[in-house]
Design a protein around this motif. Structure first.
Motif, PDB file in Angstrom:
ATOM      1  N   LEU A  67       0.850  -1.194   0.000  1.00  0.00           N
ATOM      2  CA  LEU A  67       0.000   0.000   0.000  1.00  0.00           C
ATOM      3  C   LEU A  67       0.880   1.237   0.000  1.00  0.00           C
ATOM      4  O   LEU A  67       1.797   1.362   0.821  1.00  0.00           O
ATOM      5  CB  LEU A  67      -0.909   0.018   1.230  1.00  0.00           C
ATOM      6  N   ILE A  68       0.587   2.145  -0.911  1.00  0.00           N
ATOM      7  CA  ILE A  68       1.295   3.424  -0.969  1.00  0.00           C
ATOM      8  C   ILE A  68       0.269   4.531  -0.765  1.00  0.00           C
ATOM      9  O   ILE A  68      -0.711   4.634  -1.515  1.00  0.00           O
ATOM     10  CB  ILE A  68       2.020   3.610  -2.310  1.00  0.00           C
ATOM     11  N   GLU A  69       0.492   5.370   0.249  1.00  0.00           N
ATOM     12  CA  GLU A  69      -0.424   6.454   0.592  1.00  0.00           C
ATOM     13  C   GLU A  69       0.206   7.801   0.287  1.00  0.00           C
ATOM     14  O   GLU A  69       1.374   8.036   0.603  1.00  0.00           O
ATOM     15  CB  GLU A  69      -0.772   6.415   2.084  1.00  0.00           C
ATOM     16  N   GLY A  70      -0.579   8.699  -0.303  1.00  0.00           N
ATOM     17  CA  GLY A  70      -0.123  10.059  -0.473  1.00  0.00           C
ATOM     18  C   GLY A  70       0.079  10.721   0.885  1.00  0.00           C
ATOM     19  O   GLY A  70      -0.666  10.461   1.821  1.00  0.00           O
ATOM     20  N   GLY A  71       1.078  11.602   0.980  1.00  0.00           N
ATOM     21  CA  GLY A  71       1.400  12.184   2.272  1.00  0.00           C
ATOM     22  C   GLY A  71       1.077  13.646   2.417  1.00  0.00           C
ATOM     23  O   GLY A  71       1.450  14.263   3.425  1.00  0.00           O
ATOM     24  N   VAL A  72       0.342  14.212   1.445  1.00  0.00           N
ATOM     25  CA  VAL A  72       0.066  15.640   1.483  1.00  0.00           C
ATOM     26  C   VAL A  72      -1.287  15.908   0.833  1.00  0.00           C
ATOM     27  O   VAL A  72      -1.727  15.156  -0.035  1.00  0.00           O
ATOM     28  CB  VAL A  72       1.199  16.410   0.760  1.00  0.00           C
ATOM     29  N   SER A  73      -1.950  16.974   1.271  1.00  0.00           N
ATOM     30  CA  SER A  73      -3.254  17.327   0.711  1.00  0.00           C
ATOM     31  C   SER A  73      -3.155  17.629  -0.779  1.00  0.00           C
ATOM     32  O   SER A  73      -2.162  18.194  -1.256  1.00  0.00           O
ATOM     33  CB  SER A  73      -3.823  18.549   1.435  1.00  0.00           C
ATOM     34  N   ARG A  74      -4.197  17.305  -1.494  1.00  0.00           N
ATOM     35  CA  ARG A  74      -4.249  17.585  -2.928  1.00  0.00           C
ATOM     36  C   ARG A  74      -4.250  19.089  -3.198  1.00  0.00           C
ATOM     37  O   ARG A  74      -3.991  19.521  -4.327  1.00  0.00           O
ATOM     38  CB  ARG A  74      -5.493  16.941  -3.528  1.00  0.00           C
ATOM     39  N   LEU A  75      -4.541  19.901  -2.175  1.00  0.00           N
ATOM     40  CA  LEU A  75      -4.505  21.354  -2.339  1.00  0.00           C
ATOM     41  C   LEU A  75      -3.080  21.887  -2.340  1.00  0.00           C
ATOM     42  O   LEU A  75      -2.847  23.043  -2.705  1.00  0.00           O
ATOM     43  CB  LEU A  75      -5.318  22.031  -1.234  1.00  0.00           C
ATOM     44  N   ILE A  76      -2.127  21.057  -1.941  1.00  0.00           N
ATOM     45  CA  ILE A  76      -0.717  21.437  -1.999  1.00  0.00           C
ATOM     46  C   ILE A  76      -0.160  21.080  -3.369  1.00  0.00           C
ATOM     47  O   ILE A  76       0.377  21.915  -4.083  1.00  0.00           O
ATOM     48  CB  ILE A  76       0.084  20.713  -0.892  1.00  0.00           C
ATOM     49  N   VAL A  77      -0.270  19.804  -3.728  1.00  0.00           N
ATOM     50  CA  VAL A  77       0.070  19.334  -5.069  1.00  0.00           C
ATOM     51  C   VAL A  77      -0.771  18.091  -5.318  1.00  0.00           C
ATOM     52  O   VAL A  77      -0.941  17.260  -4.440  1.00  0.00           O
ATOM     53  CB  VAL A  77       1.590  19.057  -5.220  1.00  0.00           C
ATOM     54  N   GLU A  78      -1.299  17.973  -6.507  1.00  0.00           N
ATOM     55  CA  GLU A  78      -2.239  16.900  -6.854  1.00  0.00           C
ATOM     56  C   GLU A  78      -1.483  15.691  -7.381  1.00  0.00           C
ATOM     57  O   GLU A  78      -0.986  15.686  -8.524  1.00  0.00           O
ATOM     58  CB  GLU A  78      -3.240  17.440  -7.885  1.00  0.00           C
ATOM     59  N   LEU A  79      -1.365  14.663  -6.548  1.00  0.00           N
ATOM     60  CA  LEU A  79      -0.593  13.479  -6.898  1.00  0.00           C
ATOM     61  C   LEU A  79      -1.216  12.671  -8.028  1.00  0.00           C
ATOM     62  O   LEU A  79      -0.537  11.848  -8.651  1.00  0.00           O
ATOM     63  CB  LEU A  79      -0.428  12.579  -5.667  1.00  0.00           C
TER      64      LEU A  79
END
Length: 251
Positions: A67-79
């Motif tokens: 499992l790989i989880e994004g570590g920052v809000s999409r409002l910072i940068v959209e992964l």
């Protein structure tokens, strides 16, 4: 398809890889004052996908998957957007300087995307096929339009293996959750810009299938028995899908 007529790709073991691009509404400390994102926006669906990471973790545990989880809000940068996509940056981060944007890309965006790409490439190099499941949730109402459906399975209809997985999983989900409306390529098109579509350009259909699961946010936000039952239906039907040889064949 009869066993003795299986294409060679269908004999390869399948590796399930789970990702969650919008796992968190986290804003790093150094960017909080700089961006000044209102709390109500950050907490909303614009800041993250409520319920997605819990479901992704459950799926990964049930299937012993990476499992790989994004570590920052999409409002910072959209992964989940390509580097040149206009929505890579939100209205809050769009005005950052080139150096500031580069720092965010280097810290959050590139490592996440590269890790997913590397894991897929390593599995294929080991002689495996990769079923990449990207877990998302969607807001029940967008721009005044009510989205009528509980679950969406996003895929590229031009890719044979993906299409087979999507079709069979839809059947399985409807059986496991008869009251759920399960739709394919809803509420978005499976070929729209995203991590799975980027990886499709790198890896062949016979080696890689990238499917996005979209869950209506009204369910995790309400919680309770209905959400627990739906989570079970998703994991049970996915187990049946990956345990059924015909669903893993290249049609």
């Amino acid at each position: 398809m009869a066993k003795n007529h299986m294409p060679s790709a269908a004999r390869k073991p399948v590796r399930l890889l789970v990702t969650c691009e919008h796992a968190t509404r986290h804003v790093p400390v150094r960017w909080r004052a700089r961006l000044a994102i209102p709390a109500e926006i950050l907490e909303s669906h614009r800041g993250w996908d409520p319920g997605a990471v819990g479901l992704a973790r459950l799926i990964a545990r049930r299937h012993d998957a990476e499992l790989i989880e994004g570590g920052v809000s999409r409002l910072i940068v959209e992964l989940n957007r390509s580097p040149r996509h206009p929505r890579l940056w939100s209205e809050f981060s769009r005005g950052l300087s080139g150096a500031e944007k580069e720092a965010l890309l280097e810290r959050y965006y590139r490592p996440y995307r590269e890790r997913v790409r590397r894991l897929v490439a390593e599995a294929i190099a080991r002689g495996e096929r990769v079923f990449h499941l990207s877990v998302h949730t969607f807001t029940p109402v967008l721009d005044g339009e009510v989205r009528r459906g509980e679950l969406g399975i996003l895929f590229d209809p031009r890719r044979e293996w993906e299409s087979a997985l999507a079709r069979d999983w839809q059947i399985g989900l409807r059986g496991a959750c008869p009251d759920c409306r399960v739709r394919r390529n809803f509420p978005y098109r499976g070929v729209a810009d995203g991590l799975t579509s980027a990886l499709r350009r790198v890896f062949a259909d016979t080696d890689y299938a990238g499917i996005e699961l979209e869950v209506n946010q009204k369910l995790p936000l309400a919680g309770g028995r209905q959400w627990m039952q739906l989570r079970k239906a998703i994991t049970d039907s996915l187990a049946e899908l990956t345990d059924t040889p015909r669903a893993l064949l290249s049609r």
